[in-house]
Design an enzyme around this catalytic site. Structure first.
Site, PDB file in Angstrom:
ATOM      1  N   CYS A 133     -26.714  13.780 -28.123  1.00 21.23           N
ATOM      2  CA  CYS A 133     -27.113  12.780 -27.875  1.00 21.23           C
ATOM      3  C   CYS A 133     -28.529  13.020 -27.171  1.00 21.23           C
ATOM      4  O   CYS A 133     -29.569  12.277 -26.744  1.00 21.23           O
ATOM      5  CB  CYS A 133     -26.597  11.612 -28.468  1.00 21.23           C
ATOM      6  N   THR A 448     -13.488  31.188  35.152  1.00 20.47           N
ATOM      7  CA  THR A 448     -14.004  30.418  35.531  1.00 20.47           C
ATOM      8  C   THR A 448     -12.907  29.433  35.759  1.00 20.47           C
ATOM      9  O   THR A 448     -12.224  28.756  35.260  1.00 20.47           O
ATOM     10  CB  THR A 448     -14.419  30.250  33.722  1.00 20.47           C
TER      11      THR A 448
END
Ligand code: SF4
Ligand code: SF4
Lengths: 510, 132
Positions: A133, A448
């Site tokens: 469809c 660090t």
């Protein structure tokens, strides 16, 4: 129930005759303060409210009409922004936070809605699988709002009664739905129009309810019911609203992008409050200084974020808020100037007789609470994934010695600890390479010192996000006393993701 | 007159004290508003408060030292059609060049702007335009 001052029917008669008295909420607050609440409530029939803010839970149902031959679109895009297509063939929903597949969050569903309302042309693309469809499989065309059969703004959550104010205690700038939050309590972002707030001005939800006619996006809208996350007991009520997008005005519907957060839609919402009794009048006369919200630290990655202090909308609107011993700039994400314009426009409509009040067909739910999502599947925690007893080093260790141990142990990260195993720094293979280049000898020269860490009980995807934010590949895992328990690296995470297919949890209530 | 200049130079010239030279030769202080260094070039925005002929002299000195100089007529511009006066930009503006004024409308005081760019990102409707 307070004694009745007037009914909605009587107000509508006065609107028809042209002698209704309407003030905006700001004007009503002033009148009540100068002439007293008693007199203000006798003189004024209707108080108009307004808000103009980013409302992510907004969007529009669109019906595109059928092409010839027709298509059942299973996917569709407007200007490359995906439209929700889990509906019938040519029905779709465009949500404000959907974003362009080509431009990213700079152009989103909010912008699509603004472009639609502005009458601009948009490119519609659709795909389907083809049925008997609906034989067509592709469609590409140019449309405007006038080509659509219906365009209905349907927003599941709008017009929060009040909203939290946000700040940021961390050392990183945060980009949130309350705007850019500068580090170290650099500013405060907030939202909501305070004494103009539609839902706060009828905070007991006495006059508004399902079916109430309102100002929505410069047109007419209706309250459909409580909004999602509606939480009246905490004065966090919300409403679900709908209205004909074709009759709205782009001045009051604006597509927007919050930097590094996402796209959204600014929506103008205004509600007329009929002053039907003294309690309603009292609530409508509440000034900014009596409307409070909480300042929350958005750097904490949890829905249970710490509250720093209570703050009134008066203080927020002044632009300067005291936080600890400092004064911090506060800025709104919603627009007060536009909120006033919404309330003024609604007032004008009522005075001109083009907007009548409606009696709600049912009240809003007052007992509902907002729940959080239950997490019923085991979520991997850092403790389960970390490498226990990782290689550590002392600040005085020689670089040569540590680099040898790193090679032998095949590791890229070495937490540096003191005698009590407390974290004092970190070195990576990159630091070692740098150390060779600058001729450093001991770790403390190169390590660090400000280390980003993880806690054992944190979930893995929060830690993954943290690595991404700081652009690092490994975090020491520490206990409450900062003692090193383990190490978690991006390699550990990718191993997990391979077996799991995990993702990052994002929270977004705006 | 207050002039704002955008200076671009290659890293090969970074170590040369060109600015100090220009300051010494012109006798006018040069205020650095903003400086960025990328792998391929250095970009600096500076402000000079001096007569027009002194400004052109400074520009001449800089240019003769291989610095690319562009005069910036203004920094940021508010697109009034787009601006909704939310004020989101005011909280991130370090110099209060952006504030909410009368009737809560946005006011830009250009002289205060240091071109940090914060306001560009913070504006939800992209109403702030950087003047380049
Ligand atoms: S560029 Fe920076 S200083 Fe200039 S107006 Fe924007 S935020 Fe303020
Ligand atoms: S953030 Fe943008 S829309 Fe809001 S006041 Fe500033 S320029 Fe205007």
């Amino acid at each position: 129930m307070d004694e009745s001052l007037r009914t909605i029917g009587q107000i509508n008669n006065k609107i028809a005759k042209g002698d209704v008295v309407v003030l905006t909420a700001e004007e009503f607050v002033k009148l009540a303060e100068s002439s007293g609440l008693e007199r203000a409530s006798r003189e004024v029939d209707v108080v108009t409210t307004g808000t103009f803010g980013a409302m992510c839970s907004s969007g529009a149902f669109l019906n595109f009409g059928h092409a010839d031959p027709p298509i059942k679109m299973t996917k569709a895009w407007l200007n490359d922004v995906p439209v929700y297509k889990g509906l019938a063939a040519v029905d779709g929903y465009i949500g404000a936070t959907a974003f362009s597949e080509t431009k990213g969050i700079d152009y989103g569903g909010g912008h699509v809605i603004e472009d639609l309302v502005s009458g601009r042309e948009l490119i519609l693309r659709g795909e389907g699988y083809g049925t008997d469809c609906y034989p067509r499989k592709h469609v590409e065309t140019v449309i405007t709002i006038h080509d659509l059969n219906q365009a209905v703004l349907v927003n599941p959550r709008n017009a929060y009664q009040r909203y939290f104010a946000a700040t940021n205690s961390s050392e990183r700038t945060l980009y949130t739905y309350l705007g850019t939050l500068l580090p170290n309590y650099g500013n405060i972002g907030y939202s909501g129009s305070g004494e103009l707030s539609p839902l706060y001005k009828d905070r007991d939800l006495e006059t508004l309810g399902i079916g109430s006619r309102i100002f929505l996006g410069g047109g007419i809208g209706y309250i459909m019911g409580e909004g999602t996350q509606h939480y009246p007991a905490k004065y966090l009520s919300t409403i679900m609203v709908a209205g004909d997008l074709k009759k709205m005005n782009p001045r009051f519907l604006r597509g927007a992008t919050f930097y590094k957060y996402g796209s959204t839609l600014y929506v103008g919402v205004g509600i007329p409050i009929p002053i039907v009794n003294m309690n309603v009048a009292r609530n409508a006369a509440t000034p900014d200084r009596e409307i409070y919200t909480e300042i929350i630290d958005y750097s904490v990655p949890s829905v249970n974020r710490p509250i720093l202090r209570r703050v009134s909308y008066e203080e927020l609107k002044s632009g300067k808020v005291g936080l600890g011993d400092r004064t911090v700039k506060a800025a709104s994400m919603s627009s007060l100037r536009m909120a006033v314009e919404v309330a003024e426009t609604l007032k004008k409509w009522i005075l001109e007789g083009v907007f009548k009040l409606s009696r709600p067909v049912a009240p809003l739910n007052k007992d509902v609470v907002q729940k959080t999502m239950p997490l019923r599947r085991p979520e991997p925690k850092v403790a389960e994934l970390m490498r226990k007893n990782p290689l550590t080093a002392n600040p005085k260790d020689s670089i040569r010695d540590v680099s040898e141990r790193m090679v032998r142990g095949n590791v890229d990260h070495v937490p540096v600890v003191d005698e009590q195993n407390r974290l004092v720094g970190i070195v990576t293979t990159w630091d070692i390479a740098k150390a060779v280049a600058i001729n450093a000898r001991t770790l403390e020269e190169i390590m660090t010192r400000k280390v980003i860490v993880a806690k054992p009980q944190e979930t893995v995807d929060i830690v993954a996000k943290r690595m991404e934010q700081h652009d690092i590949t490994g975090l020491p895992v520490v206990d409450e006393e900062n003692r090193v328990l383990g190490l978690i690296t991006s390699a550990d995470l990718s191993r997990l993701l391979k077996t799991q297919g995990g993702g990052v949890v994002v929270e977004g209530p705006a | 007159m207050k002039a704002r200049l955008e200076l671009r130079y290659s890293p090969a010239h970074v170590n040369k004290p060109i600015l100090s030279k220009a300051i010494l030769e012109s006798g006018v202080p040069i205020n650095i508003l903003n400086a960025r260094l990328t792998a391929t070039e250095g970009i600096m925005t500076v402000e000079v408060n001096a007569d027009e002929n002194v400004v052109s002299k400074i520009i001449g000195i800089l240019r003769s030292n291989n610095v690319e100089v562009k005069e910036i007529p203004r920094y940021v511009e508010i697109n009034r059609d787009k601006c909704i006066d939310c004020g989101a930009c005011t909280a991130v503006c370090p110099t209060d060049a952006l504030t909410l004024g009368l009737e809560r409308k946005l006011v830009l005081e250009e002289e205060k702007c240091i071109l940090c760019g914060n306001c560009l990102k913070s504006c939800p409707v992209r109403a702030v335009v950087l003047y380049k």
